[in-house]
Design a protein around this motif. Structure first.
Motif, PDB file in Angstrom:
ATOM      1  N   GLN B 269     -14.518  41.222 141.724  1.00 30.18           N
ATOM      2  CA  GLN B 269     -13.860  41.691 142.944  1.00 30.18           C
ATOM      3  C   GLN B 269     -13.531  40.518 143.857  1.00 30.18           C
ATOM      4  O   GLN B 269     -12.457  40.466 144.454  1.00 30.18           O
ATOM      5  CB  GLN B 269     -14.762  42.694 143.683  1.00 30.18           C
ATOM      6  CG  GLN B 269     -14.956  44.000 142.934  1.00 30.18           C
ATOM      7  CD  GLN B 269     -13.689  44.804 142.866  1.00 30.18           C
ATOM      8  OE1 GLN B 269     -13.021  45.020 143.860  1.00 30.18           O
ATOM      9  NE2 GLN B 269     -13.319  45.225 141.663  1.00 30.18           N
ATOM     10  N   ALA B 272     -10.646  38.622 142.120  1.00 26.91           N
ATOM     11  CA  ALA B 272      -9.352  39.295 142.226  1.00 26.91           C
ATOM     12  C   ALA B 272      -8.783  39.101 143.628  1.00 26.91           C
ATOM     13  O   ALA B 272      -7.598  38.816 143.792  1.00 26.91           O
ATOM     14  CB  ALA B 272      -9.509  40.777 141.907  1.00 26.91           C
ATOM     15  N   ALA B 273      -9.640  39.238 144.640  1.00 30.69           N
ATOM     16  CA  ALA B 273      -9.169  39.051 146.015  1.00 30.69           C
ATOM     17  C   ALA B 273      -8.676  37.614 146.218  1.00 30.69           C
ATOM     18  O   ALA B 273      -7.612  37.389 146.795  1.00 30.69           O
ATOM     19  CB  ALA B 273     -10.287  39.378 147.004  1.00 30.69           C
ATOM     20  N   ASP B 274      -9.441  36.648 145.712  1.00 30.24           N
ATOM     21  CA  ASP B 274      -9.020  35.247 145.823  1.00 30.24           C
ATOM     22  C   ASP B 274      -7.693  35.019 145.112  1.00 30.24           C
ATOM     23  O   ASP B 274      -6.798  34.356 145.632  1.00 30.24           O
ATOM     24  CB  ASP B 274     -10.071  34.321 145.184  1.00 30.24           C
ATOM     25  CG  ASP B 274     -11.274  34.137 146.082  1.00 30.24           C
ATOM     26  OD1 ASP B 274     -11.198  34.562 147.250  1.00 30.24           O
ATOM     27  OD2 ASP B 274     -12.282  33.582 145.621  1.00 30.24           O
ATOM     28  N   LEU B 276      -5.281  36.839 144.599  1.00 27.13           N
ATOM     29  CA  LEU B 276      -4.100  37.376 145.276  1.00 27.13           C
ATOM     30  C   LEU B 276      -3.753  36.587 146.528  1.00 27.13           C
ATOM     31  O   LEU B 276      -2.798  36.911 147.226  1.00 27.13           O
ATOM     32  CB  LEU B 276      -4.327  38.842 145.645  1.00 27.13           C
ATOM     33  CG  LEU B 276      -4.321  39.814 144.463  1.00 27.13           C
ATOM     34  CD1 LEU B 276      -4.841  41.172 144.878  1.00 27.13           C
ATOM     35  CD2 LEU B 276      -2.924  39.942 143.891  1.00 27.13           C
ATOM     36  N   LEU B 278      -5.727  36.207 149.257  1.00 26.48           N
ATOM     37  CA  LEU B 278      -6.328  36.697 150.503  1.00 26.48           C
ATOM     38  C   LEU B 278      -7.284  35.643 151.055  1.00 26.48           C
ATOM     39  O   LEU B 278      -8.032  35.021 150.306  1.00 26.48           O
ATOM     40  CB  LEU B 278      -7.100  37.989 150.247  1.00 26.48           C
ATOM     41  CG  LEU B 278      -6.265  39.229 149.926  1.00 26.48           C
ATOM     42  CD1 LEU B 278      -7.130  40.308 149.321  1.00 26.48           C
ATOM     43  CD2 LEU B 278      -5.594  39.760 151.176  1.00 26.48           C
ATOM     44  N   SER B 279      -7.253  35.455 152.366  1.00 26.94           N
ATOM     45  CA  SER B 279      -8.184  34.511 152.981  1.00 26.94           C
ATOM     46  C   SER B 279      -9.595  35.115 152.972  1.00 26.94           C
ATOM     47  O   SER B 279      -9.765  36.297 152.702  1.00 26.94           O
ATOM     48  CB  SER B 279      -7.764  34.234 154.414  1.00 26.94           C
ATOM     49  OG  SER B 279      -7.913  35.406 155.181  1.00 26.94           O
ATOM     50  N   LYS B 282      -9.993  38.119 155.331  1.00 24.18           N
ATOM     51  CA  LYS B 282      -9.233  39.292 154.875  1.00 24.18           C
ATOM     52  C   LYS B 282      -9.877  39.899 153.642  1.00 24.18           C
ATOM     53  O   LYS B 282      -9.952  41.123 153.524  1.00 24.18           O
ATOM     54  CB  LYS B 282      -7.789  38.893 154.570  1.00 24.18           C
ATOM     55  CG  LYS B 282      -6.926  38.866 155.816  1.00 24.18           C
ATOM     56  CD  LYS B 282      -5.504  38.476 155.476  1.00 24.18           C
ATOM     57  CE  LYS B 282      -4.741  38.177 156.757  1.00 24.18           C
ATOM     58  NZ  LYS B 282      -3.604  37.285 156.491  1.00 24.18           N
ATOM     59  N   ARG B 285     -12.907  41.806 154.776  1.00 24.13           N
ATOM     60  CA  ARG B 285     -12.615  43.016 155.537  1.00 24.13           C
ATOM     61  C   ARG B 285     -11.972  44.101 154.669  1.00 24.13           C
ATOM     62  O   ARG B 285     -12.280  45.279 154.813  1.00 24.13           O
ATOM     63  CB  ARG B 285     -11.670  42.647 156.685  1.00 24.13           C
ATOM     64  CG  ARG B 285     -11.659  43.678 157.767  1.00 24.13           C
ATOM     65  CD  ARG B 285     -10.719  43.240 158.861  1.00 24.13           C
ATOM     66  NE  ARG B 285      -9.548  44.078 158.837  1.00 24.13           N
ATOM     67  CZ  ARG B 285      -8.350  43.682 159.253  1.00 24.13           C
ATOM     68  NH1 ARG B 285      -8.168  42.476 159.701  1.00 24.13           N
ATOM     69  NH2 ARG B 285      -7.350  44.511 159.221  1.00 24.13           N
ATOM     70  N   LEU B 286     -11.077  43.690 153.766  1.00 21.51           N
ATOM     71  CA  LEU B 286     -10.296  44.693 153.047  1.00 21.51           C
ATOM     72  C   LEU B 286     -10.896  45.061 151.694  1.00 21.51           C
ATOM     73  O   LEU B 286     -10.709  46.175 151.220  1.00 21.51           O
ATOM     74  CB  LEU B 286      -8.867  44.176 152.827  1.00 21.51           C
ATOM     75  CG  LEU B 286      -8.093  43.852 154.097  1.00 21.51           C
ATOM     76  CD1 LEU B 286      -6.866  43.019 153.776  1.00 21.51           C
ATOM     77  CD2 LEU B 286      -7.692  45.141 154.798  1.00 21.51           C
ATOM     78  N   ILE B 287     -11.589  44.123 151.079  1.00 22.66           N
ATOM     79  CA  ILE B 287     -12.043  44.362 149.706  1.00 22.66           C
ATOM     80  C   ILE B 287     -13.563  44.449 149.622  1.00 22.66           C
ATOM     81  O   ILE B 287     -14.119  45.430 149.121  1.00 22.66           O
ATOM     82  CB  ILE B 287     -11.573  43.217 148.763  1.00 22.66           C
ATOM     83  CG1 ILE B 287     -10.076  42.984 148.919  1.00 22.66           C
ATOM     84  CG2 ILE B 287     -11.965  43.514 147.325  1.00 22.66           C
ATOM     85  CD1 ILE B 287      -9.217  44.113 148.493  1.00 22.66           C
ATOM     86  N   PRO B 290     -15.774  46.986 152.577  1.00 26.73           N
ATOM     87  CA  PRO B 290     -15.677  48.436 152.373  1.00 26.73           C
ATOM     88  C   PRO B 290     -16.496  48.914 151.177  1.00 26.73           C
ATOM     89  O   PRO B 290     -17.141  49.960 151.237  1.00 26.73           O
ATOM     90  CB  PRO B 290     -14.179  48.663 152.125  1.00 26.73           C
ATOM     91  CG  PRO B 290     -13.501  47.519 152.766  1.00 26.73           C
ATOM     92  CD  PRO B 290     -14.447  46.351 152.659  1.00 26.73           C
ATOM     93  N   GLN B 291     -16.497  48.111 150.107  1.00 25.48           N
ATOM     94  CA  GLN B 291     -17.261  48.528 148.923  1.00 25.48           C
ATOM     95  C   GLN B 291     -18.753  48.297 149.110  1.00 25.48           C
ATOM     96  O   GLN B 291     -19.574  49.134 148.740  1.00 25.48           O
ATOM     97  CB  GLN B 291     -16.794  47.754 147.708  1.00 25.48           C
ATOM     98  CG  GLN B 291     -15.377  48.060 147.311  1.00 25.48           C
ATOM     99  CD  GLN B 291     -15.006  47.331 146.037  1.00 25.48           C
ATOM    100  OE1 GLN B 291     -15.553  47.582 144.977  1.00 25.48           O
ATOM    101  NE2 GLN B 291     -14.076  46.411 146.137  1.00 25.48           N
TER     102      GLN B 291
END
Lengths: 255, 376
Positions: B269, B272-274, B276, B278-279, B282, B285-287, B290-291
């Motif tokens: 996870q 995947a965020a990296d 894409l 995403l800082s 972010k 906060r977004l990935i 929440p999980q």
């Protein structure tokens, strides 16, 4: 071990790797890697497990850090500078063995998240683009579902669409079919073949030799952290030069 | 299809699905499987069921049927075998407001009203403008509530915190603890997982310090030791000091709960965020958060419930919360009746249980709602 001249185009190299070395602790995992990739090239990287092929493509978007040498992607050198890293990651999409979709978001939200938050696209535009790519991977009807409700093959196609939504210049695939049931491998490979037809620059770590034969215009064989051999696919499969390559091919192609 | 052992076999008709045997499903099946599966289990069911019924009947008898609902202390003296609810009725205002001045009590009512409306508004799924209500409750409401209760703004006369008490004090301490501990705990958890040595060691020290000291010690320190270090004449509010101690104590526990959630997430996870672009903030906060927070809702609510009940410990530094007020009221010689202490403590227990059980049920509801069919 230098790059082959690309017969189809004289385009600028989008990836240049020179004398790159990487260690995990004391373990020398990548040794003296030199690699140049031009726009539109489709490269398949194969080799036994532990040969460093995944680590190599993970260095290209800085999921792994290299200690020596130089990696330049899309004209930007990868250093500790976060701005450089973020630039490269925007231009390089990646598909993982285990899909790594975001389970708390719907398929559509998975696809629009990065365009909205990284590319600053308006939501409506991002959703339109996402639907376009979901249609291309043939699952627009699953847009409102959560990843947990999809099959492995569908999840991997969503993962491909998610990367494409960022409209990257380069796509990296890290064993994209290794975690799939045999019945689902074809649907993912079909999507990758279609993507290749659009002229996308692709680096694919895979054991699917059929895919390598039909799609790649260069096959790289790695072992022990080094590039052992690279060639056009027909030459590579029909006339391998090194003993290590011959052994590898005889082991995976015997059935 | 008589012989499937030959090498050659082709199925021509597909076997249809049939319903499960009646004795294994439905209410009867459940009772059979769970209560009367063996003679010994049947015996246990009968014995435990009987004991349960007997004790529930006893409790209801004492609490309701045989209880004193009207009259004064004379009525309670006459009936020692039932709860003395008239005692609670007489003292109810004190249990809610403590020593808060009578003409100013509308301020407390208003705060409690806004609190309950706000909590239901935020908690009810279909309510309009939920985000705004939630933001108001988390960010603006604590300050407004403090201003309303303490006074000094809008021309309200000041009511010193030493006069606060009873249920309102319980609410203030627990809500400030809850509102401060969650965000602070998240930051501490992220800091503890940071690669930056200064941030990392600061967070580790903070967490280990506050978690390693008993809450009672923290309250004592805040109440009696801390003032010794202040310059003469300077004094800041006793309640405020206790609140800070509470909030930090809870934040340290919260940080460890959140860290558990962060560690339960697959490395993929983060990658995947990296990948894409995403800082850090972010992707958190977004990935990630929440999980991670979803995974540890039971732990978070557990910490909240613990915090809510621990507010009763302010008793030992002389602040009278709900339990403290009841405890003090029991000592009144006019109510020196056998059933009064039991009734008082039963009242406290029921009040706390109602709130804690409410939190627990709400956390179950949120968990079900956030379940996206992903089992890891």
């Amino acid at each position: 071990m230098n790059t082959l001249p690309n017969p189809e185009s004289r385009a600028q190299p989008v990836i240049q790797i020179q004398k790159m070395n990487k260690w995990f602790g004391q373990f020398h995992v990548l040794k003296e890697i030199d690699l140049e990739v031009v726009t539109g090239e489709r490269i398949v990287i194969c080799g036994p497990s532990g040969s460093g092929k995944s680590t190599l493509i993970r260095c290209i978007n800085r999921l792994e850090e290299h200690q020596e040498g130089q990696i330049v992607v899309d004209g930007v050198e990868l250093t500790n500078d976060l701005k450089h890293i973020e630039h490269v990651r925007r231009e390089v999409g990646m598909v993982f063995q285990h899909f790594n979709l975001f389970p708390h978001l719907t398929v559509l939200e998975n696809c629009t998240l990065a365009p909205i938050w990284v590319r600053k696209q308006p939501k409506a535009e991002a959703e339109a683009t996402a639907m376009k790519y979901l249609e291309r991977v043939k699952i627009p009807e699953q847009a409102e579902k959560y990843p947990g409700q999809l099959s492995g093959g569908q999840q991997q196609r969503v993962a491909i669409a998610r990367s494409l939504c960022m409209q990257p210049r380069i796509m990296l695939f890290d064993e994209p079919t290794s975690a799939l049931d045999p019945e689902m491998i074809k649907e993912v490979l079909d999507v990758m073949i279609e993507l290749a037809d659009t002229g996308m620059t692709m680096l694919v770590v895979t054991h699917e030799m059929g895919f390598a034969r039909t799609v790649a215009n260069r096959v790289i064989f790695m072992d022990d952290g080094q590039i052992i051999e690279q060639n056009k696919p027909e030459e590579f499969f029909n006339n391998p030069q090194s003993d290590r390559t011959k052994l590898f091919l005889s082991q995976i192609l015997q059935h | 299809m008589k012989n499937q052992n030959t090498v050659f076999f082709v199925r021509k008709e597909f076997a249809p699905s049939r319903p499960a045997p009646a004795s294994t499903v439905g209410v009867l099946g459940w009772i059979r499987n769970n209560l009367f599966s063996t003679p010994f289990n049947s015996l246990l069911t009968v014995v435990v069921g009987g004991l349960g019924a007997w004790s529930i009947w006893g409790a209801l008898d004492w609490l309701i049927f045989n209880a004193v609902w009207v009259g004064g202390n004379e009525a309670c003296k006459a009936n020692p075998n039932g709860a003395c609810w008239t005692f609670i009725g007489t003292r109810f205002d004190q249990f809610v407001y403590g020593f808060y001045e009578k003409p100013e009590r509308w301020r407390v009512d208003l705060v409690i009203l806004v609190l309950f409306v706000g909590v239901f508004w935020t908690g009810w799924e279909k309510a309009p403008a939920r985000r705004w209500a939630g933001g108001f409750m988390l960010i603006l409401f604590p300050w407004i509530a403090w201003g309303m209760l303490y006074g000094g703004i809008f021309g309200l006369p000041i009511v010193e915190t030493s006069q606060w008490g009873g249920f309102i004090l319980t609410l203030v301490v627990s809500l400030i603890g809850i509102i401060v501990s969650l965000p602070l705990g998240i930051l501490l958890a992220l800091g503890r997982r940071s690669n930056m040595p200064i941030i990392n060691s600061t967070c580790v020290f903070f967490i280990e310090f506050w978690r390693g000291v008993p809450l009672i010690t923290i309250l004592f320190m805040a109440a009696y030791v801390l003032p010794l270090f202040f310059p003469t004449g300077m004094n800041f509010d006793q309640l405020l000091r206790a609140l800070i101690g509470f909030a930090f104590f809870a934040a340290a526990y919260m940080a460890e709960v959140v860290r558990g959630g962060l560690q339960s997430l697959d490395k993929g996870q983060y990658e995947a965020a990296d990948s894409l672009g995403l800082s850090y903030w972010k992707s958190m906060r977004l990935i990630i958060l929440p999980q991670a927070l979803k995974a540890v809702i039971p732990g978070i609510v557990n910490t909240f419930i613990g915090l809510f009940k621990d507010t009763t410990l302010v008793l030992i530094i002389g602040l009278l919360d709900l339990l403290g007020m009841v405890h003090a009221a029991i000592a009144d010689p006019n109510w020196s009746i056998r059933s009064v202490p039991t009734t008082g403590y039963a009242f406290v227990a029921i009040t706390f249980f109602t709130f804690c059980y409410g939190m627990s049920r709400y956390s179950r509801f949120i968990e079900d709602k956030l379940n996206t069919g992903h089992q890891r």
